[in-house]
Design an enzyme around this catalytic site. Structure first.
Site, PDB file in Angstrom:
ATOM      1  N   ALA A 101       8.673   7.494  54.881  1.00 57.60           N
ATOM      2  CA  ALA A 101       8.741   8.774  55.592  1.00 57.60           C
ATOM      3  C   ALA A 101       9.754   9.701  54.931  1.00 57.60           C
ATOM      4  O   ALA A 101       9.503  10.896  54.745  1.00 57.60           O
ATOM      5  CB  ALA A 101       9.092   8.551  57.061  1.00 57.60           C
ATOM      6  N   TYR A 102      10.898   9.156  54.588  1.00 57.16           N
ATOM      7  CA  TYR A 102      11.953   9.945  53.946  1.00 57.16           C
ATOM      8  C   TYR A 102      11.467  10.478  52.596  1.00 57.16           C
ATOM      9  O   TYR A 102      11.571  11.681  52.325  1.00 57.16           O
ATOM     10  CB  TYR A 102      13.200   9.080  53.776  1.00 57.16           C
ATOM     11  CG  TYR A 102      14.360   9.792  53.135  1.00 57.16           C
ATOM     12  CD1 TYR A 102      15.108  10.729  53.851  1.00 57.16           C
ATOM     13  CD2 TYR A 102      14.729   9.529  51.828  1.00 57.16           C
ATOM     14  CE1 TYR A 102      16.183  11.381  53.273  1.00 57.16           C
ATOM     15  CE2 TYR A 102      15.808  10.176  51.237  1.00 57.16           C
ATOM     16  CZ  TYR A 102      16.523  11.092  51.960  1.00 57.16           C
ATOM     17  OH  TYR A 102      17.590  11.740  51.384  1.00 57.16           O
ATOM     18  N   ALA A 103      10.938   9.595  51.757  1.00 51.51           N
ATOM     19  CA  ALA A 103      10.473  10.015  50.436  1.00 51.51           C
ATOM     20  C   ALA A 103       9.348  11.047  50.542  1.00 51.51           C
ATOM     21  O   ALA A 103       9.327  12.030  49.790  1.00 51.51           O
ATOM     22  CB  ALA A 103      10.014   8.808  49.624  1.00 51.51           C
ATOM     23  N   SER A 105       8.827  13.232  52.944  1.00 51.94           N
ATOM     24  CA  SER A 105       9.390  14.518  53.369  1.00 51.94           C
ATOM     25  C   SER A 105      10.124  15.197  52.221  1.00 51.94           C
ATOM     26  O   SER A 105      10.056  16.416  52.063  1.00 51.94           O
ATOM     27  CB  SER A 105      10.323  14.334  54.564  1.00 51.94           C
ATOM     28  OG  SER A 105      11.502  13.621  54.208  1.00 51.94           O
ATOM     29  N   LYS A 106      10.808  14.408  51.407  1.00 55.68           N
ATOM     30  CA  LYS A 106      11.546  14.970  50.268  1.00 55.68           C
ATOM     31  C   LYS A 106      10.600  15.412  49.156  1.00 55.68           C
ATOM     32  O   LYS A 106      10.852  16.431  48.505  1.00 55.68           O
ATOM     33  CB  LYS A 106      12.569  13.961  49.748  1.00 55.68           C
ATOM     34  CG  LYS A 106      13.674  13.645  50.755  1.00 55.68           C
ATOM     35  CD  LYS A 106      14.449  14.901  51.115  1.00 55.68           C
ATOM     36  CE  LYS A 106      15.629  14.612  52.010  1.00 55.68           C
ATOM     37  NZ  LYS A 106      16.490  15.785  52.183  1.00 55.68           N
TER      38      LYS A 106
END
Length: 153
Positions: A101-103, A105-106
């Protein structure tokens, strides 16, 4: 010289960002440099992270900076000057396990701001992305099974 003004903003609360930006522009008249430096992350296997939590991460890391930038951008365009900076992450360029999820979004943020950079060239507005490697940030240890509490802020 302007007196400093503390403005509290939860970047993941998309509904209040435009109002905060409007308050800032009303107070100071313009924003010369916008530095988007807020972030949330969660560590966990894809199948263990809820879709709701995926959306919160996307709101904070993608829609938050995009919404704030779009709220400030018309003022910069009308003045034909300004700088926009996105402090992102190396995970906006590469993905690693347990950070989907983090990757994601980035990666999305890098794509948006890369396109914005090309579009703003004609208005003499500088758009930069900074993708540092891993940094130490605040974290609280979650109770077992509590993925919501495993968010890094």
């Amino acid at each position: 010289t302007y007196a400093p003004k503390l403005v509290l903003l939860d970047i993941s609360d998309i509904n209040c960002i435009r109002d905060v930006a409007k308050d800032i522009l009303n107070c100071y008249g313009c924003v010369d440099i916008l530095i988007n430096n807020a972030s949330m992350k969660v560590k966990g296997a894809v199948q263990s992270i809820s879709l709701e939590l995926d959306k919160k991460i996307m709101d904070a890391n993608y829609f938050g900076p995009v919404t704030l930038t779009k709220a400030i951008l018309p003022n910069m365009i009308s003045r034909r000057t300004g700088q926009i900076v996105l402090i992102n992450s190396i995970q906006g360029k590469i993905g690693i396990p347990f950070r989907a999820a983090y990757a994601a979004s980035k990666h999305a943020a890098v794509g948006f701001f890369d396109c914005l950079r090309a579009e703003m060239e004609e208005f003499d507005i500088s758009v930069s992305t900074v993708n540092p490697t891993f940094i130490c940030s605040y974290h609280r240890q979650p109770a077992p099974g509590n993925w919501e509490a495993s968010i890094w802020k």
